[in-house]
Design a protein around this motif. Structure first.
Motif, PDB file in Angstrom:
ATOM      1  N   ASP A   1       0.854  -0.998   0.066  1.00 31.17           N
ATOM      2  CA  ASP A   1      -0.118  -0.312   0.072  1.00 31.17           C
ATOM      3  C   ASP A   1       0.741   1.363  -0.165  1.00 31.17           C
ATOM      4  N   ALA A   2       0.746   2.331  -0.964  1.00 32.55           N
ATOM      5  CA  ALA A   2       1.544   3.178  -1.000  1.00 32.55           C
ATOM      6  C   ALA A   2       1.317   4.508  -1.854  1.00 32.55           C
TER       7      ALA A   2
ATOM      8  N   THR B   1      -2.501  13.402  -5.773  1.00 33.73           N
ATOM      9  CA  THR B   1      -2.231  12.321  -4.917  1.00 33.73           C
ATOM     10  C   THR B   1      -2.824  11.093  -5.372  1.00 33.73           C
ATOM     11  N   LEU B   2      -2.156   9.867  -5.319  1.00 33.41           N
ATOM     12  CA  LEU B   2      -2.890   8.701  -5.753  1.00 33.41           C
ATOM     13  C   LEU B   2      -2.461   7.541  -4.793  1.00 33.41           C
ATOM     14  N   ARG B   3      -3.428   6.661  -4.617  1.00 31.81           N
ATOM     15  CA  ARG B   3      -3.143   5.611  -3.538  1.00 31.81           C
ATOM     16  C   ARG B   3      -2.948   4.282  -4.324  1.00 31.81           C
ATOM     17  N   HIS B   4      -1.988   3.474  -4.236  1.00 29.43           N
ATOM     18  CA  HIS B   4      -1.474   2.363  -4.963  1.00 29.43           C
ATOM     19  C   HIS B   4      -1.895   1.212  -4.142  1.00 29.43           C
TER      20      HIS B   4
ATOM     21  N   ASP C   1      -1.526  -2.909 -10.361  1.00 26.84           N
ATOM     22  CA  ASP C   1      -1.341  -1.735  -9.407  1.00 26.84           C
ATOM     23  C   ASP C   1      -2.841  -0.882  -9.690  1.00 26.84           C
ATOM     24  N   PRO C   2      -3.827  -1.526  -9.294  1.00 27.39           N
ATOM     25  CA  PRO C   2      -5.192  -1.046  -9.294  1.00 27.39           C
ATOM     26  C   PRO C   2      -5.154  -0.042  -8.007  1.00 27.39           C
TER      27      PRO C   2
ATOM     28  N   GLY D   1     -10.735  -1.257  -5.960  1.00 24.74           N
ATOM     29  CA  GLY D   1      -9.702  -0.691  -6.653  1.00 24.74           C
ATOM     30  C   GLY D   1      -9.739  -0.928  -8.172  1.00 24.74           C
ATOM     31  N   MET D   2      -9.295   0.080  -9.073  1.00 27.78           N
ATOM     32  CA  MET D   2      -9.492  -0.285 -10.543  1.00 27.78           C
ATOM     33  C   MET D   2      -8.514   0.679 -11.164  1.00 27.78           C
ATOM     34  N   TYR D   3      -7.907   0.154 -12.277  1.00 24.30           N
ATOM     35  CA  TYR D   3      -6.914   0.679 -13.233  1.00 24.30           C
ATOM     36  C   TYR D   3      -7.171  -0.026 -14.554  1.00 24.30           C
ATOM     37  N   ARG D   4      -7.749   1.096 -15.395  1.00 22.00           N
ATOM     38  CA  ARG D   4      -8.245   0.716 -16.646  1.00 22.00           C
ATOM     39  C   ARG D   4      -7.479   1.629 -17.955  1.00 22.00           C
TER      40      ARG D   4
END
Length: 313
Positions: free
Chosen positions: A107-108, A116-119, A137-138, A302-305
């Motif tokens: 978690d970073a 700011t993004l949470r990973h 990395d969602p 969480g999601m990354y598209r």
């Protein structure tokens, strides 16, 4: 890391007018050595931050590599600034496991202010001596990884993706999510996913987007399926699992009127700008992070598209 598409809803994304494999078995605390030490995991993250800007291929593996490589193409065309690759407030979740592939999660936080993004970083090592690569990395909307159970030594336990006894088997999540987008919340298997912006709300947005395009003389056929590659899961404190998985979306945009389609938005850099005449076919990858309880319904957190391929004709 290349810029992300942070839209929470799966709108028809890109142009416009505007089987899962086991990744280690569940183990009790202390029965297996950790995949690596916490100090080594910190070094892996630091090495990624240093190497990724120079060569994604030496720092990532699929699906992350395919998605970030496509985002890099878009950034080069649009001349957009690269986002921060420096991580802070890092919390490590290293599972105990024997054999390979080995993996761990973190978690970073990256960026500052509005950027700011949470990973939910997930790194893998295919075999002994192989490099550790970022595989997923969602972007979680909450402190999802804080649910992971840790043993007295601070290490986590992996969950076999085929494990029964949960609200849904982790390996079945990609299939269930695909079923929801293909047929709606009442489709067989889709009921395992709880409501939210990345599930039923995203399906409604997709249907509304298709209707809006139809009114403009553009047809859209969109089909979802589990993406190739493994599913990863960690045991949570409620005896459930936190799961990383990916889904593939194939789209076909068609029209009888030239000039209505354009390679814009998320497709920039993937096909020549003027290649879209009466049809555009795209491939999109979507990473997800979901919390699966022992009973009830899974919550996608969480999601990354990212569109990764496009062809105009």
């Amino acid at each position: 890391m290349p810029a992300r598409n942070l839209t929470a809803l799966l709108l028809p994304p890109c142009l416009l007018l505007a089987s899962a494999a086991a990744c280690g078995s569940s183990s009790s605390a202390g029965s297996e050595p950790p995949a690596l030490t916490r100090e080594q995991a910190q070094e892996v993250i630091a090495r990624y931050s240093r190497d990724a800007p120079r060569s994604l291929a030496s720092a990532e593996t699929d699906p992350q590599l395919a998605m970030d490589a496509a985002a890099l193409k878009m950034r080069r065309v649009t001349k957009r600034r690269a986002p921060s690759r420096t991580f802070s407030h890092t919390a490590l979740y290293v599972p105990r496991m024997a054999g390979y592939p080995r993996w761990f999660a973190a978690d970073a936080i990256s960026g500052q202010g509005k950027e700011t993004l949470r990973h939910a970083l997930l790194f893998t090592q295919a075999k002994a001596g192989a490099p550790w690569l970022l595989a997923a990395d969602p972007l979680p909307t909450d402190a999802s990884l804080g649910r992971v159970a840790l043993d007295p030594d601070g290490y986590a336990s992996p969950v076999d993706p085929g494990l029964k006894g949960l609200a849904i088997t982790p390996a079945d999540l990609p299939r269930a999510h695909s079923a929801l987008f293909n047929g709606g919340p009442k489709a067989p298997g889709a009921s395992a996913l709880g409501p939210g912006p990345k599930t039923d709300q995203a399906y409604r947005a997709l249907v509304q987007g298709e209707a809006a395009l139809k009114g403009q003389g553009i047809g859209l056929v969109s089909r979802f399926s589990p993406a190739p590659g493994p599913v990863f899961a960690l045991r949570t404190r409620d005896r459930g699992a936190l799961v990383w998985y990916a889904v593939k979306q194939n789209e076909a945009y068609t029209t009888t009127e030239r000039g209505k389609l354009a390679v814009t938005g998320d497709l920039v850099g993937l096909a020549p700008a003027r290649s879209a005449r009466t049809r555009v076919d795209t491939t999109v990858l979507v990473q997800y992070l979901a919390a699966v309880p022992p009973k009830g319904r899974a919550t996608v957190t969480g999601m990354y598209r990212k569109a990764v391929a496009a062809k105009g004709s």
